[in-house]
Write a protein that holds these residues in place. Structure first.
Motif, mmCIF file in Angstrom:
data_model
loop_
_atom_site.group_PDB
_atom_site.id
_atom_site.type_symbol
_atom_site.label_atom_id
_atom_site.label_comp_id
_atom_site.label_asym_id
_atom_site.label_seq_id
_atom_site.Cartn_x
_atom_site.Cartn_y
_atom_site.Cartn_z
ATOM 1 N N THR A 95 0.817 -1.215 0.000
ATOM 2 C CA THR A 95 0.000 0.000 0.000
ATOM 3 C C THR A 95 0.849 1.262 0.000
ATOM 4 O OG1 THR A 95 -0.142 -0.008 2.426
ATOM 5 C CG2 THR A 95 -1.902 -1.147 1.215
ATOM 6 N N GLY A 96 2.164 1.125 0.040
ATOM 7 C CA GLY A 96 3.031 2.287 -0.049
ATOM 8 C C GLY A 96 3.519 2.830 1.273
ATOM 9 N N VAL A 97 3.460 2.027 2.339
ATOM 10 C CA VAL A 97 3.931 2.484 3.649
ATOM 11 C C VAL A 97 5.395 2.913 3.571
ATOM 12 C CG1 VAL A 97 4.403 1.792 6.032
ATOM 13 C CG2 VAL A 97 2.256 1.124 4.950
ATOM 14 N N PHE A 98 6.241 2.069 2.962
ATOM 15 C CA PHE A 98 7.654 2.418 2.821
ATOM 16 C C PHE A 98 7.867 3.415 1.681
ATOM 17 C CE2 PHE A 98 8.778 -2.069 4.509
ATOM 18 C CZ PHE A 98 8.510 -1.650 5.803
ATOM 19 N N THR A 99 7.067 3.299 0.616
ATOM 20 C CA THR A 99 7.203 4.196 -0.535
ATOM 21 C C THR A 99 7.121 5.650 -0.091
ATOM 22 O OG1 THR A 99 5.962 2.515 -1.786
ATOM 23 C CG2 THR A 99 6.403 4.611 -2.889
ATOM 24 N N LYS A 100 6.198 5.928 0.805
ATOM 25 C CA LYS A 100 5.987 7.293 1.294
ATOM 26 C C LYS A 100 7.241 7.845 1.953
ATOM 27 C CE LYS A 100 3.543 7.407 4.983
ATOM 28 N NZ LYS A 100 2.368 7.317 5.874
ATOM 29 N N TRP A 101 7.852 7.028 2.831
ATOM 30 C CA TRP A 101 9.048 7.501 3.537
ATOM 31 C C TRP A 101 10.252 7.604 2.606
ATOM 32 C CZ3 TRP A 101 7.065 9.770 7.244
ATOM 33 C CH2 TRP A 101 6.051 9.208 8.018
ATOM 34 N N ILE A 102 10.377 6.641 1.710
ATOM 35 C CA ILE A 102 11.489 6.696 0.750
ATOM 36 C C ILE A 102 11.387 7.969 -0.092
ATOM 37 C CG2 ILE A 102 12.591 5.582 -1.225
ATOM 38 C CD1 ILE A 102 11.449 2.903 -0.131
ATOM 39 N N ASP A 103 10.186 8.256 -0.565
ATOM 40 C CA ASP A 103 9.971 9.409 -1.428
ATOM 41 C C ASP A 103 10.302 10.720 -0.706
ATOM 42 O OD1 ASP A 103 8.991 10.373 -4.048
ATOM 43 O OD2 ASP A 103 7.403 11.317 -2.851
ATOM 44 N N GLU A 104 10.064 10.773 0.605
ATOM 45 C CA GLU A 104 10.360 11.976 1.375
ATOM 46 C C GLU A 104 11.831 12.059 1.796
ATOM 47 O OE1 GLU A 104 7.710 13.057 4.488
ATOM 48 O OE2 GLU A 104 5.965 12.219 3.491
ATOM 49 N N LEU A 105 12.449 10.910 2.057
ATOM 50 C CA LEU A 105 13.827 10.910 2.552
ATOM 51 C C LEU A 105 14.868 11.068 1.450
ATOM 52 C CD1 LEU A 105 13.486 8.056 5.191
ATOM 53 C CD2 LEU A 105 14.204 10.391 5.699
ATOM 54 N N LYS A 106 14.571 10.576 0.274
ATOM 55 C CA LYS A 106 15.561 10.632 -0.803
ATOM 56 C C LYS A 106 15.761 12.066 -1.285
ATOM 57 C CE LYS A 106 12.575 9.905 -4.861
ATOM 58 N NZ LYS A 106 12.981 11.141 -5.563
ATOM 59 N N ARG A 107 16.926 12.307 -1.891
ATOM 60 C CA ARG A 107 17.172 13.601 -2.508
ATOM 61 C C ARG A 107 16.196 13.815 -3.664
ATOM 62 N NH1 ARG A 107 22.249 11.658 -3.667
ATOM 63 N NH2 ARG A 107 21.865 12.358 -5.794
ATOM 64 N N PRO A 108 15.840 15.068 -3.971
ATOM 65 C CA PRO A 108 14.903 15.316 -5.074
ATOM 66 C C PRO A 108 15.382 14.768 -6.422
ATOM 67 C CG PRO A 108 15.126 17.282 -3.726
ATOM 68 C CD PRO A 108 16.156 16.306 -3.227
ATOM 69 N N ASP A 109 16.697 14.729 -6.617
ATOM 70 C CA ASP A 109 17.228 14.242 -7.888
ATOM 71 C C ASP A 109 17.493 12.740 -7.896
ATOM 72 O OD1 ASP A 109 19.302 14.716 -6.012
ATOM 73 O OD2 ASP A 109 20.793 14.671 -7.622
ATOM 74 N N ALA A 110 17.319 12.073 -6.763
ATOM 75 C CA ALA A 110 17.518 10.622 -6.705
ATOM 76 C C ALA A 110 16.328 9.916 -7.342
ATOM 77 C CB ALA A 110 17.692 10.174 -5.258
#
Length: 204
Positions: free
Chosen positions: A61-76
């Motif tokens: 459901t995207g539980v980890f996707t959400k955190w990855i998307d916020e933690l990664k650099r914008p260009d990653a």
């Protein structure tokens, strides 16, 4: 970067997860999404400031996707795999900047096709205990081949069943129990070895 890991999982996400578990328990692996405590442990081993390419296996459901998307650099770049069509299609609407694909067995081909470097980090929510051994072997071969030297593979499981196989693939494997999850989970942190040339490059 400070992330609020206390944000609750919505009732809609829980219901969707439970429904998909009933439809395909071998693919989903649990009746409820991962807890905040588990998400925090899964994110901690990643060097977010240096990670250029991140891969997620078993987005759910995207539980980890959400955190990855916020933690990664914008260009990653984030490449996420989810086998279940409804879950994957829903996530594509919420995360248009993420490259979503279906089959983790195609990991190396997908990265090559997208013109991306090997992954700095691979984060897995796949229920390996539910997979036949041949499929586990295929996925682990892909994970190892797709990781950069010095890259990290972080996975959670509900048992220690995968420990021996992970230790046969990676020379550096640590395991931590996360009791505040339903059910309690083990987080595996596996690092790919760095050769002499790679170590010299990292030192610069």
């Amino acid at each position: 970067m400070m992330i609020d890991f206390h944000q609750p999982v919505s009732c809609k996400e829980r219901l969707m997860f439970f429904y998909n578990f009933l439809q395909a328990p071998g693919q989903v692996g649990s009746i409820t999404p991962s807890s905040r405590a588990l998400a925090k442990q899964m994110m901690e081993p990643i060097d977010w400031a240096r990670a250029d390419t991140i891969v997620e296996l078993g987005a759910g459901t995207g539980v980890f996707t959400k955190w990855i998307d916020e933690l990664k650099r914008p260009d990653a770049k984030l490449v996420s795999f989810e086998k279940e069509d409804k879950m994957r299609n829903r996530l594509e609407l919420f995360y248009p900047g993420v490259l979503f694909h279906e089959d983790a067995v195609e990991l190396v081909r997908v990265l090559d096709g997208a013109g991306l470097d090997k992954a700095d980090a691979i984060i897995s929510g796949l229920p390996f205990a539910n997979f036949p051994q041949a499929l586990r072997d295929q996925i682990m071969d892909q994970v190892y081949a797709a990781l950069k030297p010095g890259g990290v593979f972080v996975a959670f499981q509900y048992s220690l069943q995968m420990k021996r196989q992970l230790q046969s693939v990676f020379s550096d494997v640590s395991v931590k129990l996360v009791p505040f999850n339903v059910p309690p989970a083990f987080v595996y942190v596996c690092r790919k070895e760095v050769d002499k040339q790679g170590a010299d490059a990292l030192a610069w």
